[in-house]
Design a protein around this motif. Structure first.
Motif, PDB file in Angstrom:
ATOM      1  N   GLU A 141      -0.068   3.631  -4.244  1.00  0.00           N
ATOM      2  CA  GLU A 141       0.580   2.307  -3.480  1.00  0.00           C
ATOM      3  C   GLU A 141       0.054   2.436  -1.874  1.00  0.00           C
ATOM      4  O   GLU A 141      -0.600   1.564  -1.442  1.00  0.00           O
ATOM      5  CB  GLU A 141       2.193   2.313  -3.402  1.00  0.00           C
ATOM      6  CG  GLU A 141       2.555   1.249  -2.530  1.00  0.00           C
ATOM      7  CD  GLU A 141       4.191   1.208  -2.347  1.00  0.00           C
ATOM      8  OE1 GLU A 141       4.588  -0.140  -1.750  1.00  0.00           O
ATOM      9  OE2 GLU A 141       4.760   1.915  -2.941  1.00  0.00           O
ATOM     10  N   ALA A 142       0.222   3.846  -1.459  1.00  0.00           N
ATOM     11  CA  ALA A 142      -0.521   4.192  -0.095  1.00  0.00           C
ATOM     12  C   ALA A 142      -1.930   3.956  -0.053  1.00  0.00           C
ATOM     13  O   ALA A 142      -2.520   3.389   0.915  1.00  0.00           O
ATOM     14  CB  ALA A 142       0.039   5.616   0.376  1.00  0.00           C
ATOM     15  N   TYR A 143      -2.644   4.547  -1.220  1.00  0.00           N
ATOM     16  CA  TYR A 143      -3.978   4.388  -1.277  1.00  0.00           C
ATOM     17  C   TYR A 143      -4.551   3.192  -1.379  1.00  0.00           C
ATOM     18  O   TYR A 143      -5.589   2.683  -0.558  1.00  0.00           O
ATOM     19  CB  TYR A 143      -4.350   4.950  -2.766  1.00  0.00           C
ATOM     20  CG  TYR A 143      -5.709   4.941  -3.373  1.00  0.00           C
ATOM     21  CD1 TYR A 143      -6.826   5.569  -2.688  1.00  0.00           C
ATOM     22  CD2 TYR A 143      -5.924   4.239  -4.307  1.00  0.00           C
ATOM     23  CE1 TYR A 143      -8.122   5.487  -3.086  1.00  0.00           C
ATOM     24  CE2 TYR A 143      -7.513   3.807  -4.887  1.00  0.00           C
ATOM     25  CZ  TYR A 143      -8.431   4.606  -4.074  1.00  0.00           C
ATOM     26  OH  TYR A 143      -9.875   4.455  -4.607  1.00  0.00           O
ATOM     27  N   ASN A 145      -2.874   0.153  -0.076  1.00  0.00           N
ATOM     28  CA  ASN A 145      -2.440  -0.222   1.248  1.00  0.00           C
ATOM     29  C   ASN A 145      -3.552   0.328   2.397  1.00  0.00           C
ATOM     30  O   ASN A 145      -4.203  -0.572   2.975  1.00  0.00           O
ATOM     31  CB  ASN A 145      -1.281   0.383   1.666  1.00  0.00           C
ATOM     32  CG  ASN A 145      -0.145  -0.856   1.021  1.00  0.00           C
ATOM     33  OD1 ASN A 145      -0.462  -1.863   0.862  1.00  0.00           O
ATOM     34  ND2 ASN A 145       0.994  -0.037   0.715  1.00  0.00           N
ATOM     35  N   ALA A 146      -4.152   1.544   2.092  1.00  0.00           N
ATOM     36  CA  ALA A 146      -5.053   1.929   2.867  1.00  0.00           C
ATOM     37  C   ALA A 146      -6.424   1.219   2.831  1.00  0.00           C
ATOM     38  O   ALA A 146      -7.131   0.968   3.870  1.00  0.00           O
ATOM     39  CB  ALA A 146      -5.166   3.524   2.664  1.00  0.00           C
ATOM     40  N   GLU A 149      -5.940  -2.004   4.690  1.00  0.00           N
ATOM     41  CA  GLU A 149      -5.809  -1.737   6.182  1.00  0.00           C
ATOM     42  C   GLU A 149      -7.224  -1.510   6.773  1.00  0.00           C
ATOM     43  O   GLU A 149      -7.537  -1.743   8.069  1.00  0.00           O
ATOM     44  CB  GLU A 149      -4.964  -0.608   6.521  1.00  0.00           C
ATOM     45  CG  GLU A 149      -3.542  -0.781   6.084  1.00  0.00           C
ATOM     46  CD  GLU A 149      -2.447   0.296   6.206  1.00  0.00           C
ATOM     47  OE1 GLU A 149      -2.969   1.285   6.390  1.00  0.00           O
ATOM     48  OE2 GLU A 149      -1.371   0.137   5.804  1.00  0.00           O
TER      49      GLU A 149
END
Length: 624
Positions: A141-143, A145-146, A149
């Motif tokens: 998930e963070a991957y 979103n990064a 972004e």
């Protein structure tokens, strides 16, 4: 065979078997584009309404109708609409996530390899990661979103969204079939050709107007005269002058010298407003090339008696005072412009006429853009095409009233049905290989395809151009259609025609060429659904008769759907007012079970490749 080589064979066999179990990709059928670039481009961009359907499927509960339309148009026209967007970071990420969702949905029936090849190089790695995010809610998930972004932080969101929009357009339709008549009437067939040349997968079934342009490049002087006459008739001289760099100054000077005011020859309403001088020149040029056309056509008719077109030699039937013509009876002449017709030698070109037409032919051969377009058209174009059990051609198969194919003799051989079309195709190929030869049978046959009784593109007994220009009696204007156009209403005839081309009687015949007069109650679905006519009037000059702005056909794994289109004004108005042009859809064929790749032409090819690989593998095993 090494273990590595054996493993490579096994892997490919597994891959080919797996691909065959995917759903059949979507085919898109269009016809009779007639230079209407803006409308055609919009139909390609919206996939004849498929993109709107996909968005409704995905976001029907989450987005309002207005929001869905906004997302649709952003996908159709990202070049313009993304320039308007002033979004905060959250809104940009939301938009990118929506587009990724649509792209993933529209690409779901393709292999990862095929999707990878379609990805824009600049974002290929990122897009592949996003399109296959199976665990977005957990480990990565963070991957993800990064990724979003950083795209926003680097001011790349508009470009990224644009590439996603184009990718969705590419995925929503896998293959395009164009059933002829790209050229004439409308203002921008050259732009249509440019667009077609960018598409990854298409075929073209040539139309009668396309063959005129190919014939002109191949050296057919009567084809060239027809091209000039029609361009002047529809006020499209700019296409020749600016689109293809053809200098018409000598032709204009000739027409000004020899012709005068003749209201019947003013151009029909053009898409772009013409100046008074442009209208005047078009009026004079149309007169000039009408007469040049009749003279040049006479030369072909006289050297090919097997064409059986001597009834089209009419200039010598005009009386000396130029007021009447004697055919089956005497008819008064109207709109007369026979200044350059010598009553003693009516079919001889004057010195000036010969100079004008030869100059234009040299310019046609010298135009690099025209050469590029017509070579592409001839390379992709055929007179018929067999696709997934369906028979595609522009006009007709010449038939007798009893349903038998109508035979025609050229040289010492008789041709009919499929063999006749293959003969025409061979002539076109021969003529294109030697475009500077003007009077060989192959080149003359291209002109015959434009207006001969045996032409599958024309489909009538005779072309009454002379009568429509110069005789008031409308009874003389009637062009008798081939029996095919009556027979195609009968299911038995259509089944027999499919079988004659080596197809199962469960297939479909798909035609263009004859506008469906919806306003008068005519239907595009004929012979109990066995034959479909998809010329519904994309050309604006037909829409007052048809009542709609064209049909397109979509064939996917669920069946076949006809889309009827509303009139399209122009690109700018469509974008500003968010006007889509699909008015209604009609399911023609519903499949009880979803069609897989294995049931298509591609599936048969993949199965053959798999069988060949398996055979080689077994041979290697026996040898060792």
């Amino acid at each position: 065979m090494t273990d590595t080589e054996k493993l490579a064979y096994l892997t490919e066999i597994i891959n080919l078997a797996a691909i065959q179990q995917l759903p059949k990709a979507t085919e898109h059928f269009v016809s009779d584009l007639h230079g209407e670039y803006d409308a055609f481009d919009h139909i390609l961009r919206n996939g004849s309404g498929r993109i709107r359907e996909k968005i409704a499927d995905l976001f029907g509960d989450a987005l309002s109708a207005k929001e869905q339309t906004e997302l649709c148009f952003l996908i159709y026209y990202p070049e313009e609409l993304l320039q308007e967007k002033q979004l905060d970071d959250h809104a940009w990420q939301t938009l990118m996530e929506q587009l990724v969702t649509v792209a993933r949905y529209t690409s779901s029936k393709y292999t990862r390899s095929k999707v990878r090849k379609a990805l824009p190089p600049a974002f290929a790695y990122i897009l592949e990661e996003l399109l296959y995010q199976y665990d977005a809610d957990f480990n990565k998930e963070a991957y993800y979103n990064a990724i979003f972004e950083q795209i926003i932080a680097l001011d790349t969101a508009p470009l990224f969204c644009q590439e996603l929009a184009f990718l969705i357009q590419r995925f929503v339709v896998d293959h395009l079939h164009v059933l002829g008549d790209i050229y004439d009437r409308g203002p921008a067939p050259d732009k249509i050709m440019d667009r077609l040349m960018t598409l990854p997968s298409l075929d073209i079934q040539l139309g009668n107007h396309d063959i005129l342009w190919i014939g002109s490049y191949c050296g057919s002087l009567p084809c060239l005269a027809n091209v000039l006459r029609i361009a002047a008739r529809y006020g499209n001289l700019t296409l020749l002058q600016e689109g293809y760099g053809i200098d018409l100054s000598a032709a204009i000077a000739f027409s000004r010298k020899h012709y005068s005011e003749n209201p019947a020859f003013y151009p029909r309403d053009a898409v772009d407003a013409l100046s008074r001088e442009q209208k005047q020149d078009a009026m004079l040029l149309q007169q000039a090339f009408t007469i040049i056309q009749f003279k040049l056509e006479a030369a072909v008719i006289q050297r090919h008696p097997e064409f059986n077109m001597h009834d089209r030699l009419l200039l010598h039937l005009i009386d000396a005072n130029r007021r009447t013509i004697h055919m089956d009876e005497d008819y008064p002449l109207i709109n007369a412009c026979f200044q350059t017709v010598d009553s003693k030698e009516p079919y001889r070109l004057t010195t000036d006429e010969e100079a004008v037409i030869n100059d234009l032919m040299m310019q046609f051969h010298a135009s690099l853009r025209l050469k590029q377009h017509l070579h592409f058209l001839a390379e992709k174009g055929t007179l018929f095409h067999l696709s997934n059990g369906n028979l595609l051609f522009h006009g007709c198969i010449p038939c007798q009233e009893n349903g038998a194919f109508l035979p025609f003799t050229f040289g010492e051989k008789s041709y009919q049905g499929k063999e006749l079309l293959l003969f025409f195709q061979k002539c076109m190929t021969q003529s294109l290989a030697a475009p500077h030869i003007q009077d060989d049978l192959a080149t003359d046959m291209i002109w015959y395809l434009w207006c001969g009784e045996g032409s599958s593109l024309f489909g009538k007994k005779a072309m009454k151009t002379f009568e429509r220009y110069f005789i008031a009696d409308p009874a003389t204007h009637q062009e008798q259609k081939n029996a095919y156009y009556t027979l195609r209403e009968e299911e038995n005839f259509c089944c027999q025609l499919l079988e004659a081309f080596g197809l199962a009687a469960t297939g479909h015949i798909i035609n263009g060429h004859t506008p469906v007069k919806v306003r008068k109650g005519e239907t595009p679905i004929k012979a109990n659904g066995r034959l479909l006519v998809i010329d519904g009037g994309l050309s604006r000059s037909y829409q007052s008769v048809t009542g709609i702005a064209g049909y397109t056909l979509l064939a996917n794994s669920f069946g076949m759907t006809l889309a009827a289109h509303q009139s399209f004004t122009n690109r700018q108005k469509a974008i500003e007012e968010r006007i889509d042009i699909v008015s209604q859809k009609r399911l023609v064929v519903r499949q009880s079970e979803r069609i897989l790749v294995a049931q298509t032409d591609i599936g048969a090819q993949l199965q053959k490749e798999s069988t060949d690989l398996l055979t080689k593998l077994k041979q290697q095993h026996h040898q060792t």
